[in-house]
Design a protein around this motif. Structure first.
Motif, PDB file in Angstrom:
ATOM      1  N   UNK A 176     -62.998   6.162 -10.990  1.00 44.50           N
ATOM      2  CA  UNK A 176     -61.935   5.532 -10.192  1.00 44.50           C
ATOM      3  C   UNK A 176     -61.272   4.451 -11.036  1.00 44.50           C
ATOM      4  N   UNK A 177     -60.487   4.849 -12.044  1.00 41.65           N
ATOM      5  CA  UNK A 177     -59.950   3.868 -12.993  1.00 41.65           C
ATOM      6  C   UNK A 177     -59.021   2.845 -12.380  1.00 41.65           C
ATOM      7  N   UNK A 178     -58.396   3.190 -11.245  1.00 38.31           N
ATOM      8  CA  UNK A 178     -57.486   2.233 -10.624  1.00 38.31           C
ATOM      9  C   UNK A 178     -58.229   1.118  -9.891  1.00 38.31           C
ATOM     10  N   UNK A 179     -59.508   1.333  -9.593  1.00 42.41           N
ATOM     11  CA  UNK A 179     -60.293   0.324  -8.889  1.00 42.41           C
ATOM     12  C   UNK A 179     -60.672  -0.799  -9.839  1.00 42.41           C
ATOM     13  N   UNK A 180     -60.536  -2.035  -9.363  1.00 46.46           N
ATOM     14  CA  UNK A 180     -60.873  -3.181 -10.205  1.00 46.46           C
ATOM     15  C   UNK A 180     -62.368  -3.482 -10.195  1.00 46.46           C
ATOM     16  N   UNK A 181     -63.053  -3.125  -9.112  1.00 49.96           N
ATOM     17  CA  UNK A 181     -64.433  -3.571  -8.897  1.00 49.96           C
ATOM     18  C   UNK A 181     -65.372  -3.161 -10.025  1.00 49.96           C
ATOM     19  N   UNK A 182     -65.313  -1.899 -10.418  1.00 48.80           N
ATOM     20  CA  UNK A 182     -66.296  -1.424 -11.401  1.00 48.80           C
ATOM     21  C   UNK A 182     -66.026  -1.969 -12.795  1.00 48.80           C
ATOM     22  N   UNK A 183     -64.783  -2.296 -13.102  1.00 46.36           N
ATOM     23  CA  UNK A 183     -64.492  -2.935 -14.390  1.00 46.36           C
ATOM     24  C   UNK A 183     -65.077  -4.337 -14.432  1.00 46.36           C
ATOM     25  N   UNK A 184     -65.002  -5.049 -13.313  1.00 49.01           N
ATOM     26  CA  UNK A 184     -65.599  -6.381 -13.248  1.00 49.01           C
ATOM     27  C   UNK A 184     -67.117  -6.306 -13.339  1.00 49.01           C
ATOM     28  N   UNK A 185     -67.718  -5.367 -12.607  1.00 44.30           N
ATOM     29  CA  UNK A 185     -69.175  -5.221 -12.637  1.00 44.30           C
ATOM     30  C   UNK A 185     -69.635  -4.821 -14.031  1.00 44.30           C
ATOM     31  N   UNK A 186     -68.915  -3.884 -14.652  1.00 46.25           N
ATOM     32  CA  UNK A 186     -69.294  -3.452 -16.000  1.00 46.25           C
ATOM     33  C   UNK A 186     -69.210  -4.609 -16.991  1.00 46.25           C
ATOM     34  N   UNK A 187     -68.185  -5.447 -16.861  1.00 48.47           N
ATOM     35  CA  UNK A 187     -68.051  -6.596 -17.761  1.00 48.47           C
ATOM     36  C   UNK A 187     -69.187  -7.581 -17.597  1.00 48.47           C
ATOM     37  N   UNK A 188     -69.576  -7.848 -16.351  1.00 45.15           N
ATOM     38  CA  UNK A 188     -70.680  -8.765 -16.100  1.00 45.15           C
ATOM     39  C   UNK A 188     -71.991  -8.205 -16.637  1.00 45.15           C
ATOM     40  N   UNK A 190     -72.280  -6.027 -19.069  1.00 43.06           N
ATOM     41  CA  UNK A 190     -72.197  -6.051 -20.528  1.00 43.06           C
ATOM     42  C   UNK A 190     -72.587  -7.417 -21.069  1.00 43.06           C
ATOM     43  N   UNK A 191     -72.181  -8.475 -20.361  1.00 43.31           N
ATOM     44  CA  UNK A 191     -72.562  -9.827 -20.775  1.00 43.31           C
ATOM     45  C   UNK A 191     -74.071 -10.018 -20.673  1.00 43.31           C
ATOM     46  N   UNK A 192     -74.672  -9.554 -19.581  1.00 42.80           N
ATOM     47  CA  UNK A 192     -76.126  -9.666 -19.441  1.00 42.80           C
ATOM     48  C   UNK A 192     -76.838  -8.864 -20.530  1.00 42.80           C
ATOM     49  N   UNK A 234     -62.798 -10.696 -18.867  1.00 43.96           N
ATOM     50  CA  UNK A 234     -62.925 -11.929 -18.091  1.00 43.96           C
ATOM     51  C   UNK A 234     -64.305 -12.026 -17.454  1.00 43.96           C
ATOM     52  N   UNK A 235     -64.801 -10.921 -16.896  1.00 45.57           N
ATOM     53  CA  UNK A 235     -66.135 -10.934 -16.289  1.00 45.57           C
ATOM     54  C   UNK A 235     -67.198 -11.214 -17.341  1.00 45.57           C
ATOM     55  N   UNK A 236     -67.034 -10.627 -18.513  1.00 48.41           N
ATOM     56  CA  UNK A 236     -67.962 -10.880 -19.623  1.00 48.41           C
ATOM     57  C   UNK A 236     -67.979 -12.363 -19.991  1.00 48.41           C
ATOM     58  N   UNK A 237     -66.799 -12.956 -20.117  1.00 48.92           N
ATOM     59  CA  UNK A 237     -66.715 -14.352 -20.550  1.00 48.92           C
ATOM     60  C   UNK A 237     -67.271 -15.306 -19.501  1.00 48.92           C
ATOM     61  N   UNK A 238     -67.062 -15.003 -18.231  1.00 51.78           N
ATOM     62  CA  UNK A 238     -67.584 -15.866 -17.168  1.00 51.78           C
ATOM     63  C   UNK A 238     -69.107 -15.913 -17.220  1.00 51.78           C
ATOM     64  N   UNK A 239     -69.739 -14.752 -17.400  1.00 51.17           N
ATOM     65  CA  UNK A 239     -71.203 -14.710 -17.453  1.00 51.17           C
ATOM     66  C   UNK A 239     -71.725 -15.355 -18.737  1.00 51.17           C
TER      67      UNK A 239
END
Length: 522
Positions: A176-188, A190-192, A234-239
């Motif tokens: 679901x590439x248009x969905x923002x949720x999974x890109x944010x979760x994946x970034x977070x 990835x940071x962990x 952005x999710x990566x950097x926040x974490x």
């Protein structure tokens, strides 16, 4: 009326049942095979966790490498390895009120059970039948050579869970590439993963590649693709921000510097060189080629024997090849390729000496599903050419045979490498305590193990000569040197029987060990 059997459907109750079974088996594996530290990485992570849990913060009183080393001791910890392993263990110690090894293992048992649940979900998603889901989860638990390491206070179990979840999230982002949720979760996630292992940073690179791929396939416009990539970052950097801030305060940089020198190692012992000076000029073209060739051979063996349980590896490759165009599997095989290339051709010595082994733990849930899928694919192909074959029976027999192989190999390697819990201090450390003051610092092969058993600070014996020993002793106020037969470089070997004037022998009863007091001239 259709003669086809109804397709099995996963239910919350079945997921809960598998989760409970996975948790019980994970605890048996974690606590049954590992009861104490057994090698430097574990001593280091566990020591740091104890210090964090007892109020000393993320600090070290010893150095195990000179790459990115501080000028003095004590010093900030985790300037080479990443901190999540120690933080998980410390949190568990704090919650239980115990600094024991068993208390530190609780999150690692949970991580292993969680990784098995990821495989269980992948099995349903990828194979769409109950047999595949259960066998994938059980094969992740009984994963051969990994079994004896799941209980170690090391990156294996945490990275297996975090990296596999990140790859799963990337798969949903592609679905679901248009969905923002999974890109944010994946970034977070990835940071962990990056906070668990330095090479977890590859997952951010993976996310960028996937976003570009979607733009090329016209599943996303350029603008939307850039937005999705920005959300990931952005999710990566926040974490990561708290860790960047800690490092900036401690060492003046968001991440420790110097680790990239490993690209130019001429041998693994360059990790202990004082001062680190690996570079293209020190390696040379011949060294560059030889190091990569050596890593290629060894990492291929790791892929076949460790990741693929020997017999499963051809089926894994068949499974991934037949699903290479499936968006669900694209993040996995691209990341697996990136990881193996990085650990073979970019960081060859750290890669084949343990880096790939550690990081490939995150691939295990996917490999188990693909191995089972490959078996089904192979049986289906044979059944088309041999009409007497019963494909459903053959698929069951071969897949359960694979599980039996995994269990047998896991038990064999687990029992062979089992580390029992013990309060006994090795004889060498007991004798050192009889000759060395409690506040002394020591040059020794494994300063992390020395600290674990005795509380002594110190530094690792360098990949260098007597001048390096003296310079290290002066810089870090080290008063004693321990040399063990077979544990020295050729340059240090003469010190064993013919020490220079700044070393004064102290008699020990332990054979093949020399203890020297270091005299530093004013």
């Amino acid at each position: 009326m259709s003669s086809k059997a109804p397709r099995a459907v996963k239910t919350p109750r079945e997921t809960l049942l598998f989760g409970l079974i996975a948790l019980v088996l994970a605890c048996l594996i974690v606590y049954g095979f590992v009861g104490a530290p057994g090698y430097t990485d574990v001593y280091y992570h566990f020591n740091a966790a104890q210090r964090l849990a007892t109020g000393f913060g993320l600090t070290d009183t010893y150095l195990w490498t000179y790459i990115g080393a501080p000028d003095t001791l004590p010093a900030p910890s985790h300037l080479y390895w990443m901190p999540i392993t120690s933080i998980l263990a410390a949190v568990s110690m704090w919650l239980t009120g115990s600094t024991s090894y068993a208390a530190a293992q609780i999150p690692f048992a949970l991580c292993l059970a969680g990784t098995a649940l990821v495989a269980f979900q992948l099995g349903w998603r990828g194979l769409k039948h109950r047999r595949g889901a259960w066998l994938a989860g059980l094969l992740t638990l009984f994963s051969g050579f990994y079994t004896r390491y799941w209980g170690a206070i090391d990156t294996f179990a945490p990275y297996a869970l975090i990296a596999s979840l990140a790859l799963y999230a990337f798969g949903l982002a592609l679905e679901s590439p248009a969905s923002k949720r999974w890109w944010l979760i994946a970034g977070a996630l990835a940071a962990l993963a990056h906070l668990t292992r330095a090479d977890g940073l590859l997952l951010i690179g993976l996310g960028g590649l996937l976003a570009v791929w979607l733009i090329i396939e016209r599943r996303l416009t350029l603008r939307v693709g850039i937005v999705r990539g920005s959300l990931l970052l952005a999710a990566y950097l926040v974490v990561m921000l708290p860790w960047f801030a800690r490092n900036w305060i401690a060492i003046g940089s968001p991440l420790p510097l110097g680790g990239t020198q490993a690209i130019w190692f001429d041998e693994y012992d360059d990790l202990f060189s004082y001062t680190p000076d690996a570079s293209p000029s020190t390696l040379g073209l011949e060294g560059f080629i030889n190091s990569r060739r050596e890593a290629l051979v060894n990492n291929f063996a790791t892929f076949v024997a460790v990741e693929g349980l020997i017999a499963m590896s051809p089926f894994m490759l068949l499974g991934v090849w037949r699903r290479r165009r499936d968006p669900d599997w694209r993040p996995f095989w691209v990341y697996a390729l990136l990881l193996h290339v990085a650990m073979t051709f970019v960081f060859p010595y750290p890669g084949y000496r343990g880096g790939l082994f550690h990081s490939a733990a995150g691939l295990i849930p996917f490999w188990t599903v693909l191995g089972l899928a490959g078996i089904d694919d192979a049986v289906g192909w044979v059944a088309k050419h041999r009409r007497r074959w019963q494909p459903q029976v053959a698929k069951v027999l071969f897949s359960f045979g694979l599980l039996a192989l995994g269990v047998i190999l896991s038990l064999q390697t687990g029992m062979a490498g089992r580390i029992a819990a013990s309060d006994t201090i090795p004889a060498l450390y007991e004798e050192l305590q009889a000759h060395i003051p409690a506040d002394a610092r020591v040059l020794i092969n494994d300063p992390a193990a020395l600290y674990y058993f005795t509380g002594y600070g110190g530094v690792v014996i360098p990949n260098g000569d007597a001048d390096a020993v003296l310079a290290i002793a002066q810089q870090y106020a080290v008063q004693y040197l321990v040399l063990q037969a077979g544990g020295m470089t050729d340059e240090l070997a003469p010190l064993y029987d013919a020490p220079p004037a700044f070393l004064t022998p102290i008699p020990l009863t332990i054979p093949d060990v020399r203890l020297y007091a270091i005299t530093i001239s004013p």
